[in-house]
Design an enzyme around this catalytic site. Structure first.
Site, short mmCIF file in Angstrom:
data_model
loop_
_atom_site.label_atom_id
_atom_site.label_comp_id
_atom_site.label_asym_id
_atom_site.label_seq_id
_atom_site.Cartn_x
_atom_site.Cartn_y
_atom_site.Cartn_z
N GLN A 1 19.73 -41.27 9.43
CA GLN A 1 18.84 -41.90 10.40
C GLN A 1 17.37 -41.79 10.04
OE1 GLN A 1 19.63 -43.89 12.79
NE2 GLN A 1 21.84 -43.59 12.69
N CYS B 1 33.01 -45.23 28.76
CA CYS B 1 33.65 -46.45 29.24
C CYS B 1 33.38 -47.64 28.35
CB CYS B 1 33.21 -46.74 30.65
SG CYS B 1 33.49 -45.36 31.74
N SER C 1 22.33 -43.72 3.94
CA SER C 1 23.04 -45.00 4.04
C SER C 1 22.02 -46.12 4.08
CB SER C 1 23.87 -44.98 5.33
OG SER C 1 24.41 -46.24 5.56
N GLY D 1 27.31 -44.59 3.42
CA GLY D 1 26.87 -43.26 3.85
C GLY D 1 28.07 -42.39 4.20
#
Lengths: 454, 454
Positions: free
Chosen positions: B172, B315, B189, B69
């Site tokens: 998606q 993080c 994709s 993709g």
């Protein structure tokens, strides 16, 4: 149904199939993720990289997986050129590189190093082509159409001395063994050694300046964008190891079969030229060209007889010009047949090929009205043959038909507009010991002049 | 061991596996060759193209297969921009496109269209960004991090009116249904819908100017260089058809499970923000952020509990800045968790996730010394909190601890140099109904000022 076109794509190796199936369950997740599925995928990818790097002869962190050998060449050439931008933009390639190299070089200053009649570059001539502003040199390990091995180690030495990185396209040879010599970048393609499609390799030695030119992407050290195809990568690495394990034995066996073809074809079929180096060559590949036939018809007849081979002739399917490899070698392209034996090829299949080939060539020649071998009657003066609008092999057939009609020392002028005539008329002269005088532009097409010698 | 990260990569669909295995024997040869193995490969490729084009809603000759993709986006954007070179080089994208789009746009004049708090662009605002010299517009069908569907059809209308081609990144959503509206280019994709890795789609409508920018290559209409990966392509097309067959039923089922998460998580876990559009969204994806925890630790604890999810927090693993999507939405990035359910997810697994999540979040908060909800004591004047050198979520935790120590109308100034604070302190103010006054450069890092409201 013997398949003799391994140089295009090899059938999937049983080890590749097993590895692919085994890793479908473990290798589908994103290896950049920290959860267990991602960690498993990462382990598979790392192990495959270790194995492939070992087979290439480089460090794992020097090797990335690309979606194909073509993409490895495109990315490798673009990245190496960009990394050496300050040195210049000049590129040195052999004249017989794969089209993916030549296309990647388009739009840049390029020197194409000529090859000899066997298809090999001279290390000296290659070295002389390197300039102050040469950013990169490219040389295949062995030629994909005629099998000739290139003097990679010697060329690498000269590149090293000139401070120019050398990229080696190892697509045809990596399954047979590592590439020797002090190369800087190396590319390969898994489906050529029996791995799956969808996997190429790009190795870039530490210390080689490299600036990836694709849009930024964190995968594969930033050198190959897009989600990794891990099951295929695992299959590629496993099958590379497997073919290497049997490479020595299998190379010896196939080399004998290819030698049989090299020896027997000229004995069985008149007016044939076997091309490529008879000794310094890939073990499994042989190419020959047959006068007075067109490659497409021969391929079609061989397919009907159960043999799948390919051709660099101009008259095949999609292309109207002869292979740039045969052109650079200056050899006959007419009726060109490339035989490349996959691992495990049976001896009987090669023998059967040698059985059916003569009849097929003779049949095509008969239908095209090709001359019988030789030609001795004498006429007088010079002749002009109008082959305008005729496709190969007709211009050469017409020439051969009338050469006996002019006296020794007389000339035949062939008017032709098929691009293949430029290669095949001089090649015919070489094979039949006639003098090729030269070509000149005609009002339409080109005039090729041949002087009768005997 | 529930895997809840389908938006990264979906497990291989059983139909993909079957198709892949079945085509390994027939699909390895070069489809450009005329012999039987080549013809068989060509048949498989043609049939896969027909099936995929049918699912996309385009003509087969408008669709090519790419190696991923990402590569479809790179090639599609580069080719469309080059094809419109005469119009200009300006690009319009939403601020929440996939990073592959944003990276492909680097180095060009780009307008990033902002999104609302739910992550959606406004068609009007998108339309206003189109200029005389706009060569291409890009908009995803639905967001990969928060699931919000974009108003593609309305944006396509505005692009059409302005004469600008619209490229839709359907990575998606394509498994759930075709993309409506009058788009010009579309990418997808396969491994996102349960197909294998190694296959992307690029559709370019007839009449759209397109100039491929990769080196010349005759495969895939010159739009996707390199040997075709036919077994994977066959598997991709077959699995797309299979997931489409059950898409309606499965979407309804997963939508209910996601609604359960959307409703229950804020009830079970204090100080949580569920982000993304609650209605116009992908059926299988939900994202929420938790105050006072760091995403990486939550992910790690969830992994230990058997749940594989991902995070747009700063993080996590490789990245130090929060997801550009959450940033563009102006929502909390702290303790971000994305749950994307693969086809067939069991209801019990979702319920178990809801069972373990509160304890995990409470545990992380406890270890980080996060404040209990609320905070009522009053002190006087204004306070400065020095959180320099502290990584998220510490700056927000320190802020929350002291806000009760200043009187209503008093201010807390947080000194911080973690990039996430820029997003998370205003987001915290929104969630806790405090006034975010603004930020200013400090001698080191940035000073964020918050005024206590109640």
């Amino acid at each position: 149904m013997p398949y003799f076109d391994a140089a295009s794509s090899a059938p999937l190796h049983p080890v590749a199939r097993q590895a692919l199936q085994a890793s479908l369950d473990e290798g589908w997740a994103d290896p950049a993720r920290l959860y267990r599925e991602g960690r498993r995928a990462r382990l598979l990818l790392d192990a495959a990289r270790e194995a492939a790097a070992d087979a290439v002869g480089c460090r794992p962190d020097e090797l990335v997986f690309t979606p194909s050998g073509t993409r490895a060449l495109h990315s490798g050439i673009a990245g190496a050129l960009a990394g050496r931008r300050r040195a210049g933009s000049h590129l040195v390639v052999s004249a017989v590189e794969h089209s993916a190299v030549l296309h990647a070089a388009e739009g840049r200053p390029v020197t194409e190093v000529p090859v000899d009649r066997w298809g090999a570059v001279s290390p000296g001539v290659f070295g002389e082509a390197l300039r102050e502003d040469t950013a990169l040199a490219c040389l295949q390990s062995a030629n994909h159409e005629v099998g000739t091995e290139q003097p990679v180690a010697e060329v690498a030495e000269r590149c090293r001395a000139a401070g120019v990185p050398l990229l080696v396209d190892a697509a045809q040879s990596l399954g047979w063994g590592p590439v020797g010599g002090d190369w800087s970048l190396l590319t390969a393609s898994a489906h050529k050694w029996g791995g799956p499609a969808g996997v190429g390799l790009l190795a870039v030695r530490k210390g080689v300046r490299f600036a990836p030119q694709d849009p930024a992407d964190e995968r594969e050290s930033g050198r190959a964008p897009g989600f990794e195809n891990i099951p295929a990568i695992v299959a590629a690495a496993a099958s590379l190891r497997a073919v290497r394990d049997s490479a020595e034995t299998e190379a010896r066996r196939l080399r004998e079969l290819v030698d049989r073809i090299r020896t027997r074809v000229p004995e069985l079929v008149p007016d044939v030229e076997v091309v490529g180096d008879p000794v310094r060559r890939l073990p499994h590949l042989v190419t020959f060209s047959c006068l007075y036939v067109d490659g497409e018809t021969v391929l079609h007849e061989l397919d009907r007889a159960g043999f799948s081979v390919s051709s660099g002739s101009s008259c095949t399917s999609s292309t109207l010009t002869p292979s740039h490899v045969l052109r650079a070698m200056g050899v006959l392209s007419e009726g060109n047949v490339r035989v490349s034996l996959p691992t495990g090829t049976a001896e009987e299949d090669v023998d059967r090929f040698l059985e059916v080939l003569p009849g097929i060539v003779a049949g095509v020649r008969g239908r095209l009205g090709a001359p019988a071998a030789g030609g001795t009657s004498t006429g007088s003066g010079s002749l002009v043959v109008d082959a305008l609008g005729k496709r190969c092999p007709v211009p050469v057939i017409e020439l051969a038909k009338v050469i006996g009609d002019v006296p020794v020392g007389g000339t035949v002028t062939v008017l032709a507009d098929d691009e293949a005539a430029r290669l095949d008329i001089p090649a015919w002269c070489g094979m039949r010991d006639q003098e090729y005088v030269g070509e000149s532009p005609a009002p339409v097409g080109t005039a090729y002049v041949v002087r009768r010698r005997g």
